[in-house]
Scaffold this active site. Structure first.
Site, PDB file in Angstrom:
ATOM      1  N   GLU A 106       0.841  -1.189   0.000  1.00  0.00           N
ATOM      2  CA  GLU A 106       0.000   0.000   0.000  1.00  0.00           C
ATOM      3  C   GLU A 106       0.888   1.255   0.000  1.00  0.00           C
ATOM      4  O   GLU A 106       1.770   1.354   0.834  1.00  0.00           O
ATOM      5  CB  GLU A 106      -0.905   0.039   1.236  1.00  0.00           C
ATOM      6  CG  GLU A 106      -1.935   1.162   1.154  1.00  0.00           C
ATOM      7  CD  GLU A 106      -2.793   1.295   2.417  1.00  0.00           C
ATOM      8  OE1 GLU A 106      -2.333   0.890   3.507  1.00  0.00           O
ATOM      9  OE2 GLU A 106      -3.903   1.819   2.295  1.00  0.00           O
ATOM     10  N   GLU A 275      -6.377  -3.604  12.494  1.00  0.00           N
ATOM     11  CA  GLU A 275      -6.056  -4.301  11.238  1.00  0.00           C
ATOM     12  C   GLU A 275      -7.112  -5.347  10.905  1.00  0.00           C
ATOM     13  O   GLU A 275      -7.427  -5.563   9.729  1.00  0.00           O
ATOM     14  CB  GLU A 275      -4.667  -4.951  11.317  1.00  0.00           C
ATOM     15  CG  GLU A 275      -3.516  -3.982  11.609  1.00  0.00           C
ATOM     16  CD  GLU A 275      -3.453  -2.797  10.662  1.00  0.00           C
ATOM     17  OE1 GLU A 275      -3.858  -2.947   9.487  1.00  0.00           O
ATOM     18  OE2 GLU A 275      -3.031  -1.706  11.095  1.00  0.00           O
TER      19      GLU A 275
HETATM   20 ZN   LIG Z   1      -5.613   1.182   8.998  1.00  0.00          ZN
END
Ligand SMILES: [Zn+2]
Length: 618
Positions: A106, A275
């Site tokens: 990411e 998460e």
């Molecule tokens: Zn996050």
């Protein structure tokens, strides 16, 4: 990348020379494109390109691989890559005595790994096989269906993934030591390359199991993959990363050993809960573009507090939420230099530069306000509908508001757009008028209010009964003749100006969230010059014996700031407050001299600060 592309499946075969840090591969992309096909591929060597088994010409400039279109079928690319020490894409993460090969994609790392359409909307299934030149372990988003030896190569054939975005792929190669457990049909596994730290994953693993159950129930959608890895990565740029089924963590966000502090345990629990929330919100349903990154992150943060409040009710996590997410963002949002939560994003990199404490802290606080407005049950049902409707696909902020609007019957879209698209936040002035209460709103700024208005969801209490209203426009009247408290549970992202009567408001507050909201309002009005220092200090005095994380950290921070501005005016009140608090904070204070009191204040404030820094993971 071009939008007229439909991608369905990647078949990836990788040959990894672990010691030489080199790999080669073949990727077969099942794809359709109206025009030329543009594949992202950074710093790879391209060997050949075939379309439906026919060798074709291509153009590669080191960043984009262009294949003449239209294309309909299978595009096969042979390529080679290196494994550098770069912390982005595929890289080498050393630890004492060895290293692992790991990935961080990411926002744009996948294109350093394989040629792909590296855009969150280009979701596809991935069927991956990895050959590695020795007896290593290989971790991927899904579990292997087969592991066998082929000459000197150890081969891993992984289960096909569901449709997913490239930035959520993961590959880890090396020697891993694991703790395994199971929740229903899901294997939950902690993995670390450090043999002597494997037991330090037990706490995170336990939290993960319980959080998985919590979210499955809360969203009404079971976790979708057969396994979930929590992977300790020794060298890691972020705090943690929500790769689907293979979450990565830096050491301080995952390991809890004998010598770990309570703060470390809480941080680990929070990061794990954050998460895992992304496995639904982010991974199952993914933002269309990076301008919704604020929502992706704010949402996971908001959900992590919800989960931890259920798991650890005595931690008082919502006190931390207000201290860490709301207090600081409201102060910064009171300056002219603030910006809207949602800003247009032109490039992936920009999203990671522009978004800050206002985007995330205010974003998460607005979600809390929204939940207060529609109620917990409609919020939950709207969310569940959103996640079901857009599963394995992409959605935007508007899709979420629409889903909650449908369930609640309230104008969620209009309300939330106003709050996220506009900078700043309102202050509401309260004035008793005959049999009613007159409300006026302005934009609150430290250098003076200006006229502006928001659709403000107001949750207020009269005679112990909670009522809701939507204030629209610059003024409104509530037909309430009895005394009222305006910001129940401090759930609204606005200030209240009680005129000369903050102390009555404080005495009408029934919990620490509400006391905090009155104190926070008074302090900002003091900085604005709208109330006197003596009025503010008399409020503080009345809370001197109330020891609570939210109130104590907020007030010591405020007094510390005021002390640095004007020592003589605040010194006595500061000492008095800290002395009274020290009775409840055994051993922390007990100092006479102001300098040391300031240091003691720092001990409290630093904890808050450390947490707000630590929280900036993905
Ligand atoms: Zn996050």
């Amino acid at each position: 990348m071009s939008r007229d592309v439909g991608v369905d499946l990647y078949e990836v075969d990788l040959y990894v020379k672990f010691r030489e840090l080199l790999y080669s591969g073949v990727v077969r992309i099942h794809v359709r494109s109206g025009g030329d096909l543009l594949l992202n591929a950074v710093d790879l060597s391209i060997g050949s390109v075939r379309v439906n088994d026919i060798v074709v010409d291509y153009n590669y400039d080191g960043r984009v691989l262009r294949v003449r279109g239209p294309v309909d079928g299978v595009v096969e690319v042979r390529f080679e890559g290196k494994v550098p020490d770069r912390l982005l894409g595929i890289y080498r993460a050393p630890y004492p005595g060895g290293y692992i090969v790991t990935t961080q994609f990411e926002p744009t790392g996948a294109r350093y790994f394989i040629p792909c359409i590296d855009n969150p909307t280009a979701k596809a299934r991935f069927r991956v096989r990895v050959w590695v030149d020795g007896d290593y372990d290989v971790l991927f988003n899904t579990p292997p269906t087969r592991v066998y030896w082929d000459g000197g190569w150890k081969v891993f054939e992984f289960a096909e993934t569901p449709r997913m975005s490239t930035y959520l792929l993961y590959l880890g190669i090396g020697k891993f030591f694991e703790l395994r457990d199971r929740v229903g049909n899901v294997d939950v596994v902690f993995a670390t390359p450090l043999r002597d730290r494997v037991n330090d994953g037990a706490f995170a693993l336990d939290v993960a199991k319980r959080v998985l159950n919590f979210y499955s129930d809360y969203f009404g959608i079971p976790y979708m993959l057969p396994k979930l890895h929590l992977i300790h990565v020794p060298e890691f740029a972020a705090g943690a990363m929500e790769n689907w089924g293979a979450i990565t963590f830096r050491e301080t966000a995952i390991l809890v050993g004998k010598g770990s502090t309570e703060l470390t345990r809480r941080r680990v629990a929070e990061v794990v809960a954050h998460e895992i929330a992304h496995q639904w919100f982010g991974d199952l349903v993914t933002m269309r573009w990076w301008d919704d990154l604020w929502l992706n992150e704010s949402f996971a943060t908001f959900m992590s507090y919800k989960a931890l409040d259920r798991l650890f009710p005595d931690w008082g996590v919502w006190y931390r939420f207000l201290a860490d997410e709301t207090t600081g963002s409201m102060l910064r949002d009171s300056l002219m230099s603030t910006h809207p939560v949602h800003v247009p994003i032109r490039s992936e990199e920009e999203a990671f530069e522009i978004f800050d404490d206002i985007s995330y802290g205010k974003g998460a606080s607005l979600l809390r306000m929204l939940e207060g407005y529609v109620g917990e049950e409609d919020f939950r049902r709207g969310l569940g509908n959103y996640l079901r409707r857009f599963s394995y696909s992409n959605a935007s902020e508007d899709d979420l508001w629409r889903s909650i609007e449908e369930v609640s019957g309230k104008p969620v879209m209009r309300v939330m757009k106003a709050w996220v698209d506009k900078p700043g936040h309102p202050v509401i002035t309260v004035e008793r008028r005959g049999d009613g209460v007159g409300l006026r709103q302005y934009r609150f700024l430290l250098n003076g209010n200006v006229s502006d208005s928001w659709p403000v969801p107001i949750v207020y209490r009269v005679n112990g009964e909670v009522r809701r209203a939507l204030m629209e426009g610059s003024s409104a009247v509530l037909n309430e003749s009895q005394p009222m408290f305006l910001n129940v549970d401090g759930v609204g992202y606005y200030h209240v100006n009680y005129g000369n009567d903050f102390s009555t408001a404080l005495s009408n507050a029934i919990n620490h969230f509400e006391r905090w909201s009155v104190i926070n309002d008074a302090y900002l009005h003091l900085l604005q010059g709208s109330i006197s220092l003596s009025e503010y200090l008399s409020l503080i005095r009345s809370l001197a014996n109330t020891v609570n994380y939210l109130l104590t950290s907020t007030i010591t921070m405020q007094l510390g700031t005021l002390y640095s501005i004007s020592p003589n005016a605040v010194k006595d009140a500061f000492i008095e407050y800290l002395r009274a608090q020290s009775k409840g904070l055994e051993g922390l204070i007990g100092l006479d001299d102001v300098r040391e009191l300031v240091l003691a204040r720092r001990a409290l404030v630093d904890e808050t600060f450390a947490r707000s820094i630590a929280r900036r993971n993905h």
